[in-house]
Design an enzyme around this catalytic site. Structure first.
Site, mmCIF file in Angstrom:
data_model
loop_
_atom_site.group_PDB
_atom_site.id
_atom_site.type_symbol
_atom_site.label_atom_id
_atom_site.label_comp_id
_atom_site.label_asym_id
_atom_site.label_seq_id
_atom_site.Cartn_x
_atom_site.Cartn_y
_atom_site.Cartn_z
ATOM 1 N N SER A 29 9.421 59.708 33.957
ATOM 2 C CA SER A 29 9.424 58.119 34.173
ATOM 3 C C SER A 29 7.942 57.661 33.890
ATOM 4 O O SER A 29 7.050 58.584 33.782
ATOM 5 C CB SER A 29 9.633 57.998 35.915
ATOM 6 O OG SER A 29 9.305 56.692 36.039
ATOM 7 N N TYR B 66 8.731 59.753 44.910
ATOM 8 C CA TYR B 66 8.984 59.552 43.812
ATOM 9 C C TYR B 66 7.978 59.729 42.413
ATOM 10 O O TYR B 66 7.780 60.538 41.476
ATOM 11 C CB TYR B 66 9.821 58.154 43.165
ATOM 12 C CG TYR B 66 10.409 58.035 42.003
ATOM 13 C CD1 TYR B 66 11.877 58.546 42.026
ATOM 14 C CD2 TYR B 66 9.868 57.474 40.934
ATOM 15 C CE1 TYR B 66 12.515 58.301 40.533
ATOM 16 C CE2 TYR B 66 10.480 57.156 39.783
ATOM 17 C CZ TYR B 66 11.843 57.768 39.398
ATOM 18 O OH TYR B 66 12.449 57.594 38.380
#
Ligand code: NAD
Length: 257
Positions: free
Chosen positions: A139, A152
């Site tokens: 990401s 995350y």
């Protein structure tokens, strides 16, 4: 049909980015092993679609990837995999002091540890064949941070680090390992964040979508799952035989700031 004769495992491919990547690999003739938390109807529809696109019978790997080392026997039973895409991931947002420990554990387990277990189990067969492609869907949050995403961001930075180690260990052996680092992609995972932002700020869902996008992604456009599918195909092509250990931002300029 550049991937005819190859088998690809894409984790978390019953929806979103994983499904986009699975479709693109199937269009190149790969036999697909797909995975995710699916209803029987979703499973059947994805299985039929991927089989039709590829011309090879696709297989549903019905596995919860948060099971840690217990995944190893199931991975051994899958047989050789040529293209491994570690994509399954979840999100939870909260300030670090309020972050629920069980959510920390599940995000680390799925977004990071599952990739370790799949690579650990499937790499020997890639080495045996002298060719393999490992693509980790990290990401923009594998490269930079945002508030309220402790688990995350930690997991995605970890995945970028794992990518580099595997790339170094495999260098010159025919197996490459790279990360894709998308910015915002409009999938169920992001739709949830848009809806919770709309509720928290008492604004429309359209306004929340607009705000969320422009806050981070200068292009003002979502990356599409089809574009990420094409990136995966490119990473499997001979043009990328010497591309390894990279973390490729596909983020509309997010990480350029
Ligand atoms: P999504 O929610 O559409 O898909 C997630 C997939 O993971 C689904 O197939 C789901 O069934 C599967 N999954 C969830 N829990 C699982 C478990 N325990 N075991 C096995 N599979 C499980 O999400 P998405 O947006 O397509 O995200 C896919 C990946 O892309 C994630 O790793 C995410 O972090 C990453 N990513 C997404 C964006 C974005 O903007 N959407 C941006 C950057 C990175």
């Amino acid at each position: 049909m550049a991937l005819r004769g190859k088998t690809a495992l894409v984790t978390g491919s019953t929806s979103g980015i994983g499904l986009g990547i699975a479709r693109a690999l199937a269009d190149q003739g790969a036999r697909l092993i797909f995975n995710g938390m699916a209803t029987p109807e979703q499973e059947e529809s994805v299985r039929l679609e991927l089989t039709e696109r590829s011309g090879e019978i696709s297989l549903y790997w019905n596995e919860d990837l948060t099971r840690g080392a217990q995944l190893l026997p199931a991975l051994a039973a899958l047989g050789p995999v040529d293209v491994l895409v570690n994509n399954a991931g979840i999100q939870h947002t909260a300030p670090v002091e309020e972050f629920p420990p069980e959510r920390w554990e599940s995000i680390l387990s799925l977004n990071l540890s599952a990739a370790f277990y799949t690579i650990h189990a499937l790499l020997p067969a890639m080495n045996g064949r002298g060719w393999g492609r490992i693509i980790n869907v990290a990401s923009a949050h594998g490269l930079v941070a945002s508030v309220h995403k402790a688990a995350y961001v930690a997991a995605k930075h970890g995945l970028v680090g794992l990518t580099k180690v595997v790339a170094l260990e495999q260098a010159g052996r025919g197996v490459t390992c790279n990360s894709l680092c998308p910015g915002w992609v409009l999938t169920p995972l992001v739709q949830q964040q848009i809806e919770s932002r709309a509720a928290q700020e008492d604004i429309s869902v359209e306004q929340a979508r607009h705000d969320l996008l422009l806050e981070k992604q200068p292009s003002g456009h979502f990356t599409t799952v089809e574009q990420l599918g094409q990136w995966a195909v490119f990473l499997c092509s001979p043009a990328c035989d010497n591309v390894t250990g990279t973390s490729l931002p596909v983020d509309g300029g997010w990480t350029a700031r």
